[in-house]
Design a protein around this motif. Structure first.
Motif: not given
Length: 376
Positions: A169-170, A174-182
């Motif tokens: 997630a971190a 850091r990479a500037g990507a959107a994130y979802a935790n499924f």
């Protein structure tokens, strides 16, 4: 004489899957190729219903896949295994072999692995570099990271290291990507990663089966003023998730989301627990039973029992594709931070999301309208 102009290339969006060689990830990649190519209908994909037309979501054919994993079974082989078990159509791995091979070529070693002495910040930087290189190499306009790996145990008090899900997630941030935790794993729900965030992020633990049903039935009992006395359940499942959830700490993380849905929809937490049993022979299939004891007029005691039988990968894959399309579009229009409107997809939605499925669906349609307004 005029010189013909070339057609502009369609902007492409990257999907970076944590657990990229697992059953869910493999079904996501194969399923995306099948639907984009017109080989299979888009059953289960809410974002391909008319309510989302004109919202500017990226086309399935414009998605490029990569990811991290620590297992060695290659994606095409994994697809063949799933087809042999009836999870994928028997001929699909061969039909979409090029798409599977392209995704496999973009999978990198995750971690931390045994004997890796790297510190947390080193791993985060390495993972983030993998994501950034993926984006540059494929000329992607943006990237969405989705955790679909097996459930990890919850961190214990005093742990000095970040759990693997939080490292990924971190790295996404850091990479500037959107994130979802499924998954039920910690991810962004760690004190070290409290935000604020410069990218859109979403929820924890995809809502695919038993909890989906609970988010419908819970409000029904509350709205009809029926008193729920107890709500117990049992899950039988195999595959990687079944093995992972055999660990008590991992099962506790999973069950917390199931209990939270009842507390949020009923206003109280009824008696009862959920048992999760690992049955390896079931593979990617699962059976969930619920026993609901409730009280009606003049104290009449009654019972509702439900049985849910399904395939985890087939239930999860269309939701993952929905999420990446929505998050990519949200990122494009400048939204950042948690998106409670995506609570429709999660057992543990972001703060501000309603608890019942019907209210969550209304909120999701509101997000579609918001994105549509930005598109016009």
């Amino acid at each position: 004489m005029t010189t013909p102009t070339s057609t502009p290339a369609v902007p492409r969006t990257g999907i970076w899957l944590i657990g990229a060689r697992g059953s869910v990830a493999t079904t996501v990649v194969a399923g995306c190729a099948a639907v984009a190519g017109g080989l299979q209908p888009a059953i289960g994909m809410v974002t391909l219903t008319p309510h989302f037309a004109g919202s500017g979501l990226p086309d399935l054919g414009s998605l490029v896949f990569g990811g991290h994993d620590v297992v060695s079974c290659l994606l095409p082989k994994r697809a063949e295994q799933l087809a042999a078990r009836g999870v994928l159509p028997y001929d699909l791995p061969q039909v979409v072999r090029n798409e599977l091979a392209a995704a496999e070529a973009e999978i990198r070693v995750g971690g931390p692995v045994v004997d890796d002495l790297s510190q947390d910040h080193e791993l985060i930087c390495r993972f983030a570099d993998d994501i950034a290189s993926f984006r540059t190499r494929n000329n992607l306009v943006r990237c969405v990271v989705v955790n679909v790996a097996s459930t990890e145990p919850a961190p214990r008090e005093g742990d000095e290291r970040l759990p693997a899900s939080s490292l990924y997630a971190a790295a996404a941030l850091r990479a500037g990507a959107a994130y979802a935790n499924f998954t039920p794993s910690t991810g962004l729900h760690h004190p070290a990663l409290t935000g604020p965030y410069d990218v859109p992020v979403a929820g924890r633990d995809g809502k695919t089966g038993q909890t989906l049903l609970r988010s419908v039935l819970g409000p029904m009992f509350a709205q009809r003023a029926l008193t729920v006395r107890s709500w117990s359940g049992t899950n039988l499942l195999g595959g990687g998730d079944g093995a992972a959830l055999a660990a008590p700490d991992a099962a506790a993380a999973k069950n917390a989301g199931k209990a939270r849905v009842l507390a949020d929809t009923l206003g109280v937490t009824p008696e009862g627990v959920v048992h999760i049993d690992d049955v390896p022979s079931m593979g990617d299939w699962k059976t969930a039973w619920d026993h609901i004891a409730f009280e009606g007029f003049l104290g009449a005691r009654m019972v509702l029992q439900t049985t849910w039988q399904g395939c985890d990968s087939a239930l999860a894959a269309p939701l993952v594709l929905d999420l990446v399309r929505l998050l990519a579009r949200a990122h494009e229009v400048g939204l950042a931070g948690p998106l409670p409107e995506l609570g429709f997809y999660f057992k543990d939605p972001d703060p501000g999301a309603p608890a019942s499925l019907s209210e969550q669906y209304v909120a999701l349609l509101g997000l579609a309208e918001r994105l549509r307004a930005e598109h016009t």
